[in-house]
Design an enzyme around this catalytic site. Structure first.
Site, PDB file in Angstrom:
ATOM      1  N   TRP A 152      39.616  36.901  29.182  1.00  8.68           N
ATOM      2  CA  TRP A 152      40.141  35.954  30.164  1.00  8.68           C
ATOM      3  C   TRP A 152      41.661  35.865  30.011  1.00  8.68           C
ATOM      4  CZ3 TRP A 152      36.934  34.952  33.816  1.00  8.68           C
ATOM      5  CH2 TRP A 152      37.254  33.987  34.786  1.00  8.68           C
ATOM      6  N   ASP A 208      49.399  31.367  33.791  1.00  6.42           N
ATOM      7  CA  ASP A 208      49.640  30.344  34.811  1.00  6.42           C
ATOM      8  C   ASP A 208      48.329  29.718  35.272  1.00  6.42           C
ATOM      9  OD1 ASP A 208      48.643  32.598  36.196  1.00  6.42           O
ATOM     10  OD2 ASP A 208      49.698  32.025  38.009  1.00  6.42           O
ATOM     11  N   GLU A 211      45.643  31.926  36.377  1.00 13.07           N
ATOM     12  CA  GLU A 211      45.004  32.706  35.317  1.00 13.07           C
ATOM     13  C   GLU A 211      45.321  34.193  35.405  1.00 13.07           C
ATOM     14  OE1 GLU A 211      40.763  31.153  36.247  1.00 13.07           O
ATOM     15  OE2 GLU A 211      41.250  30.278  34.310  1.00 13.07           O
ATOM     16  N   GLU A 212      46.419  34.525  36.010  1.00 10.66           N
ATOM     17  CA  GLU A 212      46.742  35.933  36.238  1.00 10.66           C
ATOM     18  C   GLU A 212      48.021  36.371  35.567  1.00 10.66           C
ATOM     19  OE1 GLU A 212      47.037  35.838  40.469  1.00 10.66           O
ATOM     20  OE2 GLU A 212      44.930  36.337  40.773  1.00 10.66           O
ATOM     21  N   GLU A 435      36.240  26.988  47.950  1.00 13.00           N
ATOM     22  CA  GLU A 435      37.587  27.200  47.412  1.00 13.00           C
ATOM     23  C   GLU A 435      38.540  27.657  48.517  1.00 13.00           C
ATOM     24  OE1 GLU A 435      38.533  30.853  45.021  1.00 13.00           O
ATOM     25  OE2 GLU A 435      38.747  29.381  43.396  1.00 13.00           O
TER      26      GLU A 435
HETATM   27  C1  NOJ Z   1      39.543  34.702  37.997  1.00 11.56           C
HETATM   28  C2  NOJ Z   1      40.557  33.644  38.137  1.00 11.56           C
HETATM   29  O1  NOJ Z   1      39.938  32.417  38.081  1.00 11.56           O
HETATM   30  C3  NOJ Z   1      41.343  33.811  39.418  1.00 11.56           C
HETATM   31  O2  NOJ Z   1      42.315  32.826  39.512  1.00 11.56           O
HETATM   32  C4  NOJ Z   1      41.958  35.157  39.414  1.00 11.56           C
HETATM   33  O3  NOJ Z   1      42.668  35.363  40.612  1.00 11.56           O
HETATM   34  C5  NOJ Z   1      40.903  36.221  39.230  1.00 11.56           C
HETATM   35  N1  NOJ Z   1      40.144  35.980  38.024  1.00 11.56           N
HETATM   36  C6  NOJ Z   1      41.504  37.608  39.208  1.00 11.56           C
HETATM   37  O4  NOJ Z   1      42.313  37.756  38.057  1.00 11.56           O
HETATM   38  C1  NOJ Z   2      40.381  30.025  39.866  1.00 17.00           C
HETATM   39  C2  NOJ Z   2      41.660  29.309  39.968  1.00 17.00           C
HETATM   40  O1  NOJ Z   2      42.694  30.241  40.123  1.00 17.00           O
HETATM   41  C3  NOJ Z   2      41.893  28.457  38.755  1.00 17.00           C
HETATM   42  O2  NOJ Z   2      43.072  27.714  38.922  1.00 17.00           O
HETATM   43  C4  NOJ Z   2      40.739  27.521  38.517  1.00 17.00           C
HETATM   44  O3  NOJ Z   2      40.943  26.830  37.317  1.00 17.00           O
HETATM   45  C5  NOJ Z   2      39.441  28.285  38.460  1.00 17.00           C
HETATM   46  N1  NOJ Z   2      39.293  29.160  39.577  1.00 17.00           N
HETATM   47  C6  NOJ Z   2      38.244  27.342  38.439  1.00 17.00           C
HETATM   48  O4  NOJ Z   2      38.236  26.567  39.594  1.00 17.00           O
END
Ligand code: NOJ
Ligand code: NOJ
Length: 621
Positions: A152, A208, A211-212, A435
């Site tokens: 992750w 960030d 999560e990327e 979402e």
């Molecule tokens: C899962 C993350 O929650 C999401 O924010 C991200 O864009 C994707 N993985 C791809 O990295």
């Molecule tokens: C993906 C989003 O990018 C992230 O900000 C969020 O925490 C997770 N999904 C779970 O909702």
């Protein structure tokens, strides 16, 4: 609230509303009609969020008490986990609702306090709680509060700050309502750990909120500052010591460096090809909004000139990005997503960011009204021009209903309402909030019933009807130095399990920091782990191996890396292992490696390795 449309805004808003939500033969949907739809949707949204919280949430059987599940969606995307960020933002909403008078919500707050006290101590791939708090940087856990072992984007350093903000808000309520000892004895120990973490690690990069991207994130830094500044105040009120809070002015100084003269670059210290225009910046400013703040506050409030300039540039990028926005003129709200280059689930607008754009504008209007004035400068001029063409660089003081000040307030409010109308246009009849919604058709997609979407709708609707959380004390925040210091940017944290709130009394063996670096060329979708004899690296069970990060991977150096803590003095065998993209068998290195951890109190060690063994091959899944 009185509402006068500015003529141009009337034209735009009526055009939009007639396409959007008005019944076929009517013209403008009145503000009262929107009031109705917003309050209906807010009620659905509050319930939608509660349905995703254990132990009784109807959509999340199996979730533990106080754990907020991101979404009931178990596959594509798998969101049946509890994220520290989503949970804290949701609880902040619930705590505010409770303080506004919805007393039935108190049990959710109590459950959350207990759940988070325990969660702080859970060992996970970001590290352990003791000795150094590293485990608190973990972004997500299983819904029963146990660790998540997959690869992750970690650590994410906004979680502890957001949790502290929620818990501080509740503690202040307890103090005002005759329960200071509960705040001090039960809740402060949790907050103290979070603030220790922030004070110790704010100056290190992390992932960030999306999560990327590994780097420094505006949203994270802005919330870190609020947590430390507000924590300073609470510590004084409770007569306790806040370890880490002294970093607040340093963090605020750093926050100023995200502005590039034209907009807020949401991620800095990164290596990617994005512009940096990102909804991150809007979410940061609404999360640190303070009704009492001055608009030139370095905390970068919604009414700050740079925030407004950034808002315009950012929103305009989405006008061109999504076809559902085509034809909507400047000055009228559009569907808003994370950032223009986004491809996740197709790269679409998000409900929670579209409503955040409205919330941001309601916040700014509230701040100008509370200050009774508005300063338009060269930086913010373009933002206002779209809404009130006669605007000039000058000070506007509040006046009667036909004063320019009031006309500008009405124009910005109408602009805010137009974002709400866009969100409502794409919300299905039953009020469920996914979402995202499709950039071409507007159909809902990605995770269903996203808790954060619901929470964001509720906070927007409160701001829209003029309800604001009490000041968090932004006026008392220490002004940052003119030039940011380059040393003493970290305070060693003190980490103690919050046992009074139910945390297990974990203890630590003496551990030493070990960094594993390995050069291993991988294809996109392949992940690397460290596995070995020590418990912290899985005790040779691949299900518990330690995931590595590729944040430093470049074409010159295929670096995978992870920083962890291992027991002092032990000799450890280990190797690296590849996880394939389609569940093919794991690929192990063909040799074993050995390291000896230094004695207790010793310096960190770094393993510099190069992969020895088979290369991976992408599957077709
Ligand atoms: C899962 C993350 O929650 C999401 O924010 C991200 O864009 C994707 N993985 C791809 O990295
Ligand atoms: C993906 C989003 O990018 C992230 O900000 C969020 O925490 C997770 N999904 C779970 O909702």
């Amino acid at each position: 609230m009185q509402f006068h449309f500015y003529p141009i805004a009337v034209a735009i808003v009526s055009l939009l509303f007639s396409q959007a939500i008005a019944p076929p033969s009517s013209g403008i949907k009145s503000r009262t009609a929107i009031d109705d739809s917003v309050s209906k949707q807010a009620a659905i949204s509050l319930q939608g969020a509660l349905n995703n919280i254990g132990p009784d949430g109807s959509e999340v059987p199996g979730a533990g008490a106080g754990f907020v599940v991101a979404s009931p969606s178990k596959v594509d995307p798998p969101y049946f986990y509890t994220w520290t960020r989503d949970s804290a933002l949701t609880l902040k909403m619930i705590i505010d609702e409770f303080i506004f008078g919805n007393t039935s919500l108190q049990s959710y707050i109590e459950d959350y306090i207990h759940a988070q006290a325990v969660l702080q101590t859970v060992s996970n791939p970001s590290g352990t709680f003791l000795p150094a708090g590293l485990g608190m940087g973990e972004p997500k856990y299983q819904v029963d509060g146990t660790r998540f072992n997959g690869a992750w984007g970690r650590p994410q350093r906004d979680g502890p700050a957001l949790r502290a903000i929620a818990l501080i808000t509740y503690s202040n309520w307890l103090i005002e309502n005759g329960q200071p000892s509960k705040a001090k004895d039960i809740i402060w120990p949790i907050i103290a750990n979070d603030l220790s973490y922030v004070g110790q690690y704010w100056n290190q990069t992390g992932f960030d909120l999306w999560e990327e991207t590994q780097g420094s994130s505006f949203f994270t830094v802005q919330n870190q500052h609020r947590a430390l500044a507000q924590g300073t105040q609470l510590a004084e009120d409770l007569r306790v010591t806040c370890t880490g809070c002294v970093q607040a002015p340093e963090v605020l100084c750093f926050l100023q460096s995200f502005w590039n003269g034209n907009f807020t670059v949401s991620n800095i210290n990164v290596n990617n090809s994005r512009t940096g225009l990102d909804g991150n910046s809007i979410l940061g400013s609404i999360s640190t909004f303070d009704i009492d703040a001055y608009c030139d506050s370095p905390t970068l409030q919604p009414c700050h000139s740079t925030s407004l300039a950034n808002f315009k540039v950012l929103i305009d990028t989405f006008r061109e990005t999504y076809s559902i926005n085509s034809g909507i003129p400047v000055g009228s709200g559009v569907a808003v997503g994370r950032y223009a280059e986004d491809v996740y689930q197709g790269g679409n607008p998000w409900y929670l960011i579209t409503t955040a754009a409205a919330e941001f504008l309601y916040d700014a209007v509230a701040q100008w009204k509370a200050r009774h004035n508005l300063f338009v400068d060269e930086t913010s001029l373009a933002f206002f021009k779209d809404l009130y063409p006669a605007v000039q660089v000058r000070q506007y003081n509040s006046g009667n209903a036909h004063s320019p000040f009031v006309e500008i307030m009405n124009a910005v409010t109408a602009y805010a309402d137009s974002f709400v109308a866009v969100a409502e246009k794409y919300i299905p009849a039953n009020g469920s909030l996914a979402e995202q919604f499709n950039r071409d058709t507007g159909a809902p997609l990605s995770a269903i019933d996203l808790t954060w979407s619901y929470a964001a709708f509720v906070t927007m609707s409160q701001r829209r009807s003029g309800r604001f959380p009490r000041s968090w004390g932004s006026r008392n925040a220490i002004t940052p130095p003119a030039t940011c210091p380059t040393s003493s940017l970290s305070t060693k944290g003190i980490y103690v399990p919050a046992t009074a709130a139910g945390a297990p009394n974990v203890t630590s063996s003496c551990q030493v920091n070990v960094v594993f670096n390995v050069n291993a060329s991988t294809y996109f979708g392949e992940n690397l782990y460290v596995i070995g004899s020590a418990e912290d690296i899985g005790a040779w069970d691949v299900e518990n191996a330690l995931p590595m990060g590729a944040g430093g991977y470049t074409s010159d150096r295929p670096l995978w890396s992870v920083s962890t803590y291992l027991d002092a003095g032990e000799t450890v065998s280990y190797k690296y292992v590849r996880q394939e993209n389609c569940n093919q068998a794991w690929l192990y290195e063909t040799r074993n490696r050995t390291l000896t951890v230094p004695a207790c109190g010793g310096d960190a060690i770094m393993q510099e390795d190069a992969w020895v063994g088979p290369g991976g091959a992408a599957g077709t899944c």
